[in-house]
Design a protein around this motif. Sequence first.
Motif, mmCIF file in Angstrom:
data_model
loop_
_atom_site.group_PDB
_atom_site.id
_atom_site.type_symbol
_atom_site.label_atom_id
_atom_site.label_comp_id
_atom_site.label_asym_id
_atom_site.label_seq_id
_atom_site.Cartn_x
_atom_site.Cartn_y
_atom_site.Cartn_z
ATOM 1 N N THR A 172 22.515 15.943 29.240
ATOM 2 C CA THR A 172 22.212 16.364 30.600
ATOM 3 C C THR A 172 20.760 16.823 30.679
ATOM 4 N N ARG A 173 20.275 17.111 31.889
ATOM 5 C CA ARG A 173 18.880 17.526 32.035
ATOM 6 C C ARG A 173 18.614 18.817 31.267
ATOM 7 N N GLU A 219 8.086 12.637 20.763
ATOM 8 C CA GLU A 219 9.436 12.640 21.326
ATOM 9 C C GLU A 219 9.578 13.698 22.407
ATOM 10 N N ALA A 220 8.971 14.856 22.200
ATOM 11 C CA ALA A 220 9.029 15.904 23.214
ATOM 12 C C ALA A 220 8.329 15.464 24.500
ATOM 13 N N GLN A 221 7.181 14.828 24.381
ATOM 14 C CA GLN A 221 6.479 14.334 25.566
ATOM 15 C C GLN A 221 7.271 13.239 26.265
ATOM 16 N N ARG A 222 7.936 12.418 25.483
ATOM 17 C CA ARG A 222 8.751 11.351 26.061
ATOM 18 C C ARG A 222 9.894 11.926 26.891
ATOM 19 N N ILE A 223 10.569 12.950 26.361
ATOM 20 C CA ILE A 223 11.659 13.580 27.105
ATOM 21 C C ILE A 223 11.122 14.271 28.353
ATOM 22 N N THR A 224 9.956 14.909 28.232
ATOM 23 C CA THR A 224 9.361 15.596 29.386
ATOM 24 C C THR A 224 9.036 14.607 30.498
ATOM 25 N N ALA A 228 10.703 14.393 34.308
ATOM 26 C CA ALA A 228 9.868 14.395 35.513
ATOM 27 C C ALA A 228 10.197 13.210 36.424
ATOM 28 N N GLU A 229 10.573 12.077 35.829
ATOM 29 C CA GLU A 229 10.913 10.899 36.632
ATOM 30 C C GLU A 229 12.337 10.951 37.183
ATOM 31 N N HIS A 230 13.235 11.646 36.509
ATOM 32 C CA HIS A 230 14.632 11.733 36.936
ATOM 33 C C HIS A 230 14.941 13.198 37.235
ATOM 34 N N ARG A 231 14.885 13.537 38.513
ATOM 35 C CA ARG A 231 15.006 14.925 38.943
ATOM 36 C C ARG A 231 16.442 15.430 38.960
ATOM 37 N N HIS A 232 17.415 14.524 38.920
ATOM 38 C CA HIS A 232 18.809 14.940 39.034
ATOM 39 C C HIS A 232 19.630 14.319 37.911
#
Length: 522
Positions: A172-173, A219-224, A228-232
């Motif tokens: 989940t987010r 990997e951390a930047q990729r998840i961030t 940011a692109e998927h707000r929900h």
Amino acid sequence: MRLASSAVILPTVTAMARYRPVDNQPCFLPVVLAEQLLPGSFEFALNHLVDSGAVPLDAFDAFYRNDETGAPAVSPAVLLKVVLLGYSRGLVSSRAIASACERHVTFIALCGTDAPHFTTIARFVSRLAEPIAEVFQRVLLVCDAQGLIGRQMFAIDGVKLPGNASKRHSGTRSELAQRAAKMLDAAQAMLRRHQAADGAPEPTLPVREQRHIETLAHEAQRITRFLAEHRHDKTGARGAVRKSNVTDNDSAKMATDKGVIQGYCGVATVDAEHQVIVDAQAHGTGSEQALLLPAVRAVQAHMSEDTVVTADAGYHSESNLKALAEMGVDAVIADNQRRQRDPRLADQAKHRAGPDPLHDKTRKPGKTVLFGPEDFRHDALRRCCTCPVGHTVQGGHEAMQRGYVSLRYRFQAAQCGPCALRGQCLRKPETTAARQVAFFQANTGSAHPYTQRMRALIDSEAGRELYDRRMGTVEPVFANLRHNKGLRRFTLRGQTKVDAQFKLFCLVHNIEKLAKAGYGTG
């Protein structure tokens, strides 16, 4: 006394046959490429299907802009031929197909001596999403013209396959944000340890540890970026939160008999006459109930008045049966209790594998038998219930469950708390405060009328015969796709591309049916 002279026996010499040695050294041979496509073979039917114009490829022209400037492109007809032939031989990789176009005479007979580059093949496959649906329908029309579609029964089933994504990149987010924070903290902790050890503001790290820190940060930047692109959060059919996936967010976690996978569910609708696939879809959800109606709507144009749709218990739900009845579709869909009601399977328990008697000789503790409703005294007129100890509760309330009306009673915690038989009455006496008991009265059938009708149909002799044909119709198709064609995972990402790849495999299956029927030979 004279002794008889003994005869001398000479050994028999057996003549040995002589054979010519097989010379399989590389050599130059004159090859007529057109003669390599033997009538009745898959490649012959495929070549005739494309070259005859039965499958128009105009939709592919929109991807090219070289009508006035630019070099000539490889024909979509050639690319479609080699990709389908590669899938029929278990070659899914673009590099493997490109290599076969240079070395295998059958591939060369389809593409000529100018073999396409693997990047051209990969780009073509990634663009197949929209055009392949039309190609699939055109091939289906050819199958119908050849008399391969009977329209008596359509069997629907699905297969869950891994996708090109990792399970550990799911969550989940909130879970993904927590994971990214942990990665950054781990990278900073490693830097601080080396900084303290070296006593210098700029730590000198070994190459291996430096790469580890860079990987964690990446990997951390990729998840961030993903957050940011998927707000929900993703939601399921019933509104529940589903786990997202950073690599392929259209895929989903699915439970299979081999464990949990991250992938897609490919659903195929198969005609019972010659096992032709009339529809193929791939979805990123493991809920089969949500996939039934889209599959039925996709094949409604191919149905006749007598067509029956069959599916297993995974697609059964009251809402699905109601929707099929409103659509006027005859269906035979099993429920979870079908096997228990089938008299032919009354002795199925004896075939289940029992425990190995040589594995453990220790005596197993006997399972505690809990008090059931039959151990309680129930007065339906006065609406009171007495437990085995003698405690009484009144005022039972009516409840409805799966069409059954019941009277439910709940005892007080003050009654059950100090009871000496608490361990024999409650399944979890350490956490459950008081006992509940229900007495079922009657099955009205009003809660699930469509389910009741389906049970009556599938328990009849005609219903059992139709449902038994389902397995022999659709299961061999998946056996062909998975074992013979090597469909063990989806190699593309995104629901649109995976759906096109699944249609490609199903298209190969249908063209095989045309080849066996002698298409293009007469």
